[in-house]
Design an enzyme around this catalytic site. Structure first.
Site, PDB file in Angstrom:
ATOM      1  N   ASP A  91       0.862  -1.174   0.000  1.00  0.00           N
ATOM      2  CA  ASP A  91       0.000   0.000   0.000  1.00  0.00           C
ATOM      3  C   ASP A  91       0.904   1.233   0.000  1.00  0.00           C
ATOM      4  OD1 ASP A  91       1.034   0.247   2.505  1.00  0.00           O
ATOM      5  OD2 ASP A  91      -0.870   0.088   3.565  1.00  0.00           O
ATOM      6  N   ASP A 270      -7.997  -7.349   0.147  1.00  0.00           N
ATOM      7  CA  ASP A 270      -7.081  -7.582   1.266  1.00  0.00           C
ATOM      8  C   ASP A 270      -7.813  -7.137   2.520  1.00  0.00           C
ATOM      9  OD1 ASP A 270      -6.551  -4.536   0.823  1.00  0.00           O
ATOM     10  OD2 ASP A 270      -5.641  -5.002   2.761  1.00  0.00           O
TER      11      ASP A 270
END
Lengths: 375, 375
Positions: A91, A270
């Site tokens: 991320d 996720d």
């Protein structure tokens, strides 16, 4: 890079394959979260052999603070550092900056923040977050965005969305003017924002789509809004984002969320839920949700989940696992984490199989009550 | 039950095999400690496949309190409860009663104590400790003794030793008037006490030997006394205990302690040291002792221990393991525990091999500096 193998006739679900530098990922997929370069309490070998994980996620904010970029660069990237040879995604660090750091100040240039570990001051900008993710070396890297909280005033959501868009263009520029450090090409995924305002989501999705990146992501959901809003925003955005590219819904969610969003056209997920809940003794099993500390499991000598791909779940009993949790033994979280991740990976694998066979919609309706009900 | 395959010519070390209901154990052996029915932070499969454990230890005191005898009996014993099919040994609970319980009162009849968990009151007697160990169902069970602290006044040590002897006869009587609950025969091992007083140790060893049990144990050492005293007492006792039966030195110790005591004629060891030290970041490796939190490992991308039987130690680096410890990740203790247990099991396996080959004494002197030195 993305091949759609089958599209469901009754829903927008699709089954496909994403080719990445470290291997192929079959979609829809769930990516276990390996925040610090480890999926908590799970050995890497078990992650592949027992759980069937195909790609894991690392968190830029955490890895940047510990072990730090110097160590990861010396190691030749996160893959060799943690000895993980399959695909990885990082991320952008944004989400953690907003939720974890002790103080943060958002400006046009970027975000100044204090580390939650030692209070030291750092700055994330679209440019240096690209550089950091180059150093980490994940197959898929994320644009630096602002993830708005929920609820969020419309004015703030709109200004924040525009900032995310301007940051995206700076990310793309930096990304295109640099290259992978370890001999393979990374892909950059932009993120749709806009809170739960349909017109903002539409605008953001159109902006993101216009940048023509190979994977598109949806952020700012699963932050407390009602599930109906999450589904409505996801549907709206999926209808705008190009069909031929993978769609990644960040931070989602429960097994039911995942099934619903697969049917809306999401390919990648996720979430910390399976591992975090595992450590708190909440298990997802093929019979439903189990709160393992409950007295009712005290002398239940049935397997934790006879249908699990994790052999620990087939060979150990609910009574033993309860004992481990009551006694505070680390093996409890280890076995529960394998159980929950195996459940999530089996769920998306089953979804994929049913999409390929044209039976997804009926199967989904069939299985939905089980995945949300308590045993 | 015990076959001696080879006796070393220069020392009193021996290599042998103990046949037990759940399998054969090759000696000298180290038994990982599985206090609550789990070797902390280690999956059972890894314990056998990666570490090479042949027998593990359970703690009667802990298992009696949690999950309790009702659960273990319902499960059909500890073996099925924890899904461990190899041999197991349980201690008598005495050591933990003295060290852990909030209050305890020792009388001729037995020990009244308060649980360290909830303060509830319980009584251990030689008789009920036999019954409890029948219920747990370990292959080898231990007599109920008093383990004296160190230092210990001679008068107390003498009185305590005699109490332990009287308790032993009560244990034997109860043991012989009952039988295994799960269709196999257990063996009872008596324990030599006597603190660090040679004449008491001699008297105790002669008493224990006279009871002609199939395995004999030495307790009350490794409780703070100098290593020289431990070795002197062990030597004195080994010279009295029958050669044709396995000798078990309880709670010992460092790798060097184990090598020295093997050379004095000890066949069996157990100790929390490898697993407890692992959780604190102290590693036993084939290059010496590693304090993994040390800054010097920050960018050391060499395997944790290339010679380890644990694949996690061959595939992960010192730098990665250091990162896991600094970040407080559970995987750190998991990998370190596998490393230390693998080291201990390899150590006794190597010792055994050298005894069989007649090269034990020289090998021991050769390896001693490495096992105690810091890298």
């Amino acid at each position: 890079m993305f091949t759609i193998q089958e599209t469901d006739h009754k829903t927008s679900a699709r089954a496909g394959k994403i080719r990445l530098p470290h291997g192929e990922v079959e979609t829809p997929i769930f990516m276990p979260v390996g925040t610090m370069g480890t999926v908590k309490a799970v050995h890497h070998r078990d992650l592949t052999e027992q759980v069937g994980a195909q790609i894991i996620l690392g968190n830029t904010y955490h890895l940047y603070l510990r072990p730090g970029m110097e160590v990861i660069q010396d190691a030749g990237g996160l893959h060799p550092f943690i000895n993980w040879s399959k695909p990885m995604l990082t991320d952008s660090g944004g989400y953690q900056v907003y939720s974890l750091s002790q103080q943060r100040k958002i400006k046009e240039e970027g975000v100044k923040f204090r580390s939650h570990i030692d209070g030291s001051i750092h700055v994330f900008t679209p440019e240096n977050v690209m550089d950091i993710q180059r150093t980490i070396g994940a197959d898929i890297i994320m644009a630096f965005d602002e993830c708005t909280p929920w609820p969020c005033e419309e004015g703030y959501a709109r200004r924040s969305m525009h900032l995310t868009h301007r940051w995206l263009d700076r990310c793309i520029e930096r990304f295109k003017s640099t290259e992978g450090l370890y001999g393979y090409e990374q892909v950059l995924a932009p993120i749709v924002q806009g809170s739960t305002y349909p017109h903002l989501r539409k605008q953001s999705a159109e902006f993101i789509a216009s940048r023509e990146m190979p994977i598109n992501a949806i952020g700012g959901l699963s932050v407390g809004e009602p599930h109906e809003d999450m589904y409505a925003m996801t549907k709206l955005v999926c209808d705008i984002l190009p069909k031929e590219k993978p769609r990644y819904l960040m931070g989602v969610g429960t097994p039911a969320n995942i099934l619903e969003c697969i049917s809306l056209g999401i390919d990648m997920f996720d979430c910390v839920m399976p591992t975090r809940n595992a450590r708190h003794g909440l298990l997802y099993t093929s019979r439903g949700i189990v709160h393992i500390r409950n007295e009712k499991w005290k002398t239940c000598f049935e397997p934790i989940d006879p249908a699990s791909t994790a052999e620990t779940s087939r060979h150990h009993t609910l009574a033993y696992l309860r004992h481990l949790f009551i006694a505070g033994e680390p093996l409890g979280a280890m076995i529960a984490s394998l159980q929950n991740l195996s459940f999530y990976l089996s769920l998306v694998r089953d979804a994929r199989q049913h999409i390929l066979e044209g039976t997804f919609a009926a199967w989904k309706e069939d299985i939905l009550p089980m995945v949300s009900s308590k045993v």
